[in-house]
Design a protein around this motif. Sequence first.
Motif, PDB file in Angstrom:
ATOM      1  N   ASP A   6      48.317 -64.524  40.327  1.00 47.69           N
ATOM      2  CA  ASP A   6      49.110 -65.823  39.945  1.00 47.69           C
ATOM      3  C   ASP A   6      50.277 -66.370  40.490  1.00 47.69           C
ATOM      4  O   ASP A   6      51.298 -66.952  40.148  1.00 47.69           O
ATOM      5  CB  ASP A   6      49.525 -65.541  38.396  1.00 47.69           C
ATOM      6  N   LYS A   7      50.606 -65.457  41.700  1.00 50.06           N
ATOM      7  CA  LYS A   7      51.861 -65.982  42.546  1.00 50.06           C
ATOM      8  C   LYS A   7      51.273 -66.847  43.653  1.00 50.06           C
ATOM      9  O   LYS A   7      50.061 -67.115  44.101  1.00 50.06           O
ATOM     10  CB  LYS A   7      52.521 -64.439  43.260  1.00 50.06           C
ATOM     11  N   VAL A   8      52.260 -67.677  44.384  1.00 51.63           N
ATOM     12  CA  VAL A   8      51.892 -68.806  45.519  1.00 51.63           C
ATOM     13  C   VAL A   8      52.994 -68.303  46.624  1.00 51.63           C
ATOM     14  O   VAL A   8      54.223 -68.211  46.441  1.00 51.63           O
ATOM     15  CB  VAL A   8      52.002 -69.957  44.986  1.00 51.63           C
ATOM     16  N   ALA A   9      52.164 -68.265  47.859  1.00 47.68           N
ATOM     17  CA  ALA A   9      52.958 -67.968  49.010  1.00 47.68           C
ATOM     18  C   ALA A   9      52.731 -69.211  49.944  1.00 47.68           C
ATOM     19  O   ALA A   9      51.681 -69.443  50.075  1.00 47.68           O
ATOM     20  CB  ALA A   9      52.687 -66.604  49.814  1.00 47.68           C
ATOM     21  N   GLY A  30      45.571 -61.289  45.575  1.00 48.00           N
ATOM     22  CA  GLY A  30      45.428 -62.048  44.375  1.00 48.00           C
ATOM     23  C   GLY A  30      46.435 -63.419  44.580  1.00 48.00           C
ATOM     24  O   GLY A  30      46.218 -64.130  43.724  1.00 48.00           O
ATOM     25  N   ALA A  31      47.294 -63.394  45.615  1.00 51.82           N
ATOM     26  CA  ALA A  31      48.074 -64.592  45.650  1.00 51.82           C
ATOM     27  C   ALA A  31      47.154 -65.790  46.216  1.00 51.82           C
ATOM     28  O   ALA A  31      46.570 -65.811  46.870  1.00 51.82           O
ATOM     29  CB  ALA A  31      49.214 -64.410  46.611  1.00 51.82           C
ATOM     30  N   SER A  32      47.639 -67.300  45.630  1.00 46.60           N
ATOM     31  CA  SER A  32      47.255 -68.337  46.226  1.00 46.60           C
ATOM     32  C   SER A  32      48.197 -68.639  47.589  1.00 46.60           C
ATOM     33  O   SER A  32      49.256 -68.213  47.564  1.00 46.60           O
ATOM     34  CB  SER A  32      47.377 -69.207  45.248  1.00 46.60           C
ATOM     35  N   VAL A  33      47.615 -69.349  48.666  1.00 44.27           N
ATOM     36  CA  VAL A  33      48.620 -69.745  49.740  1.00 44.27           C
ATOM     37  C   VAL A  33      48.512 -71.034  50.056  1.00 44.27           C
ATOM     38  O   VAL A  33      47.507 -71.484  49.823  1.00 44.27           O
ATOM     39  CB  VAL A  33      48.060 -68.888  50.983  1.00 44.27           C
ATOM     40  N   ILE A  34      49.665 -71.549  50.738  1.00 40.76           N
ATOM     41  CA  ILE A  34      49.784 -72.812  51.191  1.00 40.76           C
ATOM     42  C   ILE A  34      49.838 -72.644  52.677  1.00 40.76           C
ATOM     43  O   ILE A  34      50.733 -71.772  52.927  1.00 40.76           O
ATOM     44  CB  ILE A  34      51.087 -73.567  50.615  1.00 40.76           C
ATOM     45  N   ILE A  35      48.724 -73.096  53.433  1.00 39.38           N
ATOM     46  CA  ILE A  35      48.956 -72.901  54.957  1.00 39.38           C
ATOM     47  C   ILE A  35      49.378 -74.092  55.711  1.00 39.38           C
ATOM     48  O   ILE A  35      48.800 -75.429  55.093  1.00 39.38           O
ATOM     49  CB  ILE A  35      47.816 -72.206  55.323  1.00 39.38           C
ATOM     50  N   LEU A  36      50.220 -74.291  56.879  1.00 40.77           N
ATOM     51  CA  LEU A  36      50.350 -75.486  57.483  1.00 40.77           C
ATOM     52  C   LEU A  36      50.609 -75.133  58.889  1.00 40.77           C
ATOM     53  O   LEU A  36      51.063 -74.074  59.053  1.00 40.77           O
ATOM     54  CB  LEU A  36      51.778 -76.201  56.602  1.00 40.77           C
ATOM     55  N   GLY A  37      50.494 -76.047  59.540  1.00 38.55           N
ATOM     56  CA  GLY A  37      50.772 -75.950  60.918  1.00 38.55           C
ATOM     57  C   GLY A  37      50.467 -77.270  61.732  1.00 38.55           C
ATOM     58  O   GLY A  37      49.963 -78.410  60.999  1.00 38.55           O
ATOM     59  N   ARG A  38      50.524 -77.578  62.842  1.00 41.53           N
ATOM     60  CA  ARG A  38      50.311 -78.834  63.751  1.00 41.53           C
ATOM     61  C   ARG A  38      48.995 -79.008  63.953  1.00 41.53           C
ATOM     62  O   ARG A  38      48.528 -80.178  63.977  1.00 41.53           O
ATOM     63  CB  ARG A  38      51.035 -78.583  65.099  1.00 41.53           C
ATOM     64  N   ARG A  39      48.172 -77.983  64.017  1.00 43.07           N
ATOM     65  CA  ARG A  39      46.739 -78.225  64.368  1.00 43.07           C
ATOM     66  C   ARG A  39      45.869 -78.137  63.296  1.00 43.07           C
ATOM     67  O   ARG A  39      45.799 -77.065  62.515  1.00 43.07           O
ATOM     68  CB  ARG A  39      46.244 -77.340  65.699  1.00 43.07           C
ATOM     69  N   SER A  59      39.915 -63.506  42.684  1.00 43.06           N
ATOM     70  CA  SER A  59      40.939 -63.485  42.024  1.00 43.06           C
ATOM     71  C   SER A  59      41.479 -64.880  41.434  1.00 43.06           C
ATOM     72  O   SER A  59      42.238 -65.169  40.664  1.00 43.06           O
ATOM     73  CB  SER A  59      42.159 -63.621  43.357  1.00 43.06           C
ATOM     74  N   GLY A  60      40.597 -66.086  41.779  1.00 44.00           N
ATOM     75  CA  GLY A  60      40.587 -67.474  41.307  1.00 44.00           C
ATOM     76  C   GLY A  60      41.807 -67.943  41.799  1.00 44.00           C
ATOM     77  O   GLY A  60      42.164 -69.124  41.476  1.00 44.00           O
ATOM     78  N   ALA A  61      42.337 -67.618  43.061  1.00 43.07           N
ATOM     79  CA  ALA A  61      43.244 -68.108  43.806  1.00 43.07           C
ATOM     80  C   ALA A  61      42.841 -69.421  44.406  1.00 43.07           C
ATOM     81  O   ALA A  61      41.622 -69.713  44.417  1.00 43.07           O
ATOM     82  CB  ALA A  61      43.977 -67.197  44.805  1.00 43.07           C
ATOM     83  N   PHE A  62      44.096 -70.260  45.019  1.00 47.08           N
ATOM     84  CA  PHE A  62      43.509 -71.462  45.951  1.00 47.08           C
ATOM     85  C   PHE A  62      44.093 -71.334  47.210  1.00 47.08           C
ATOM     86  O   PHE A  62      45.080 -70.828  47.347  1.00 47.08           O
ATOM     87  CB  PHE A  62      43.689 -72.770  44.923  1.00 47.08           C
ATOM     88  N   VAL A  63      43.676 -72.094  48.059  1.00 48.16           N
ATOM     89  CA  VAL A  63      44.225 -72.378  49.256  1.00 48.16           C
ATOM     90  C   VAL A  63      44.551 -73.814  49.496  1.00 48.16           C
ATOM     91  O   VAL A  63      43.528 -74.792  49.358  1.00 48.16           O
ATOM     92  CB  VAL A  63      43.244 -71.853  50.587  1.00 48.16           C
ATOM     93  N   ARG A  64      45.514 -74.255  49.807  1.00 44.64           N
ATOM     94  CA  ARG A  64      46.142 -75.462  50.120  1.00 44.64           C
ATOM     95  C   ARG A  64      46.776 -75.604  51.660  1.00 44.64           C
ATOM     96  O   ARG A  64      47.292 -74.895  52.152  1.00 44.64           O
ATOM     97  CB  ARG A  64      47.274 -75.864  49.133  1.00 44.64           C
ATOM     98  N   ILE A  65      45.901 -76.654  52.346  1.00 49.55           N
ATOM     99  CA  ILE A  65      46.202 -76.989  53.525  1.00 49.55           C
ATOM    100  C   ILE A  65      47.181 -78.297  53.852  1.00 49.55           C
ATOM    101  O   ILE A  65      46.805 -79.209  53.192  1.00 49.55           O
ATOM    102  CB  ILE A  65      44.731 -77.225  54.485  1.00 49.55           C
ATOM    103  N   PHE A  66      47.910 -78.196  54.771  1.00 48.64           N
ATOM    104  CA  PHE A  66      48.667 -79.297  55.189  1.00 48.64           C
ATOM    105  C   PHE A  66      48.735 -79.056  56.642  1.00 48.64           C
ATOM    106  O   PHE A  66      49.514 -78.529  57.436  1.00 48.64           O
ATOM    107  CB  PHE A  66      50.325 -79.178  54.708  1.00 48.64           C
ATOM    108  N   SER A  67      47.795 -80.089  57.156  1.00 56.08           N
ATOM    109  CA  SER A  67      47.827 -79.992  58.939  1.00 56.08           C
ATOM    110  C   SER A  67      48.553 -81.042  59.321  1.00 56.08           C
ATOM    111  O   SER A  67      49.016 -82.153  58.517  1.00 56.08           O
ATOM    112  CB  SER A  67      46.280 -80.180  59.115  1.00 56.08           C
ATOM    113  N   GLY A  68      48.883 -81.054  60.660  1.00 55.84           N
ATOM    114  CA  GLY A  68      49.650 -81.895  61.292  1.00 55.84           C
ATOM    115  C   GLY A  68      51.109 -81.888  60.679  1.00 55.84           C
ATOM    116  O   GLY A  68      51.972 -82.573  61.180  1.00 55.84           O
ATOM    117  N   VAL A  69      51.498 -80.820  60.215  1.00 52.91           N
ATOM    118  CA  VAL A  69      52.906 -80.624  59.832  1.00 52.91           C
ATOM    119  C   VAL A  69      53.638 -79.544  60.924  1.00 52.91           C
ATOM    120  O   VAL A  69      53.352 -78.442  60.892  1.00 52.91           O
ATOM    121  CB  VAL A  69      52.990 -79.986  58.320  1.00 52.91           C
ATOM    122  N   ASP A  70      54.704 -80.117  61.550  1.00 53.02           N
ATOM    123  CA  ASP A  70      55.525 -79.373  62.328  1.00 53.02           C
ATOM    124  C   ASP A  70      57.020 -79.022  61.477  1.00 53.02           C
ATOM    125  O   ASP A  70      57.552 -79.940  61.167  1.00 53.02           O
ATOM    126  CB  ASP A  70      55.701 -80.319  63.661  1.00 53.02           C
TER     127      ASP A  70
END
Length: 594
Positions: A6-9, A30-39, A59-70
Amino acid sequence: MLKFHDKVALVTGSGTGIGQAIAKKFIENGASVIILGRRKEPLEETSVILKEIIAKVNSGAFVRIFSGVDVSDEDGMNQMFDTLKKENITVDYVINNAGVSGPVTCFSNAALEEFKSTIDIHLTGTFWGSVQALRVMKENGKIVTISTFFTEERPLEQRPYRFRSPYTAAQGAKNRLVEAMSWELTDKKIISIGTNPGPVHSDRIYKTVYPKAAAEFLRVSGFEDLTPIQVEAANKELFPLLGEDEKTVKDGITKASQKLAPSIGKDAGKLATTITNLLNKIQTIAEKVQKNTSHMIADQQFLSQGQVAESVLNLCDDEIARILNGKVIPGDRVFYPVKPHIGTTTPGVHQPNFTGRSIVFTIDATEKSDAQRVEHLAQHVIKNGGKVACFISESTPKELQEYISSKFHSHVVNIKNPEEVKKWLNTANTNLGNILAVIHITGKLPNISKLVELPRAKWQELVEKFITTPATVAQGVLGQFVPGGDKDPRLYKDAKGAIMIVGPDLPVGAKVTGLQRAQVEVFRGALRPFTTTVNQELSDVLNSKIRLITVFPGSVTGSEPNNERIAQALNFLVSDIALDSSEVTFCVDESRLG
């Protein structure tokens, strides 16, 4: 129950390498994650891996992508956090991991735009990402910043990292930013911690940093019958071949030889032999650097990316984080023997006679005491026979411009522009005679309630004032002392000159707070490794007699700085004694360090 259920990183630079390893470790716990990068592609590939782990641990966690983010892009970062805010996503852990190698070359040869870009990504990216993250964080949140072991570690120890001046400047400032944020975020109950992993197994080290450092050694002196410029041109063709199979390397060398032969004036076949030898030499030196580094570690083992990830998660533990808030954990395990580099007052020397010599001041004053410091130092030069020219930054308050101009030959110029710096140094050299030394006055840090409350533009002004402008001036001065030395570093041998950066000061007063000192240390933390690294290049790599020192006025007790001690530092800098001194940063008003 998984530890971070239930935590988000949010992990910056998480499509590959250490960032990906950290994201995986959070997901496994068990954490959900937000991942980001340029490519986009690496992030999507990472997302697939992470979702497989989620299914496995259930865990029922999620993954959130933010691409193209420098991380250095203000709008991109703002928009990402706007989106998270609208989606009511609360972030518990922010891991500042994104980074680049930056230019791996002598500072005198480094493009200033690349210098600034490296600072923007490592330092400003960390700062702005942390500031914006506060919008989506709640009490008990953690900000963990990953830095490098090539910054100051123990009292009196400052580690140089030749060919990496912008990288070390940014990392040194990041370490001190970690400390400053721990003071500034106590009311929000958010914890700031830093960690300096030692050498880590990664393609960046093996395919970029070590080979480029090896190539720079070879560029400096030339290789076989190739000039430094020709070596540099050949190196650009060779780097894509590192790690490739034998046929690809052979074909690449053939193409490179045919491409470069006309401009170099050599037969393509003979050039191919030379380039082959160059590549072999680069690989040999790179392997030697790696081996030497490993022998400074007890078990001679670099860390794995998973081990770094494990250490980051440990720092996110509630109890450990509370204990370590504001600390930078020296997790490098490297016993790296260095000379002191940092001292208090400079050694006393006989008063130099400045007759027939000129001293140039570049000035970015903040308040009247800065202008009075210029007055004191300039009078010291004139009293001992020298000539003075003052180039005052356009950003200096008008009343201070007038104060200095009324006393000394002065011009108000754009010292942030390298072409302007070059132009006015040439003018001074022509009109006043041989320039003995250039003194850059950074001015004091303006009064700031909290760094984390600054608008982005104000933060950029501080970075420019205390990091990139001193670098711009220093590089311009090196060009004045050694014309053409950026392209032919052999010209540096035995060249003479002196550069002194003064400031920023520690705050003055009987009730100076830890927060006030921590804020100043962010920018002093950049200049220490910068100074040490550039000096090692000037002395050990380029074999010059040019020296750069930085003087930090003020003391931790809040006492008034003594400008006469800075004048004595100038005397020391232009003496032969300075050539043999390992100390290059001086806290002249401190009675002792450590």
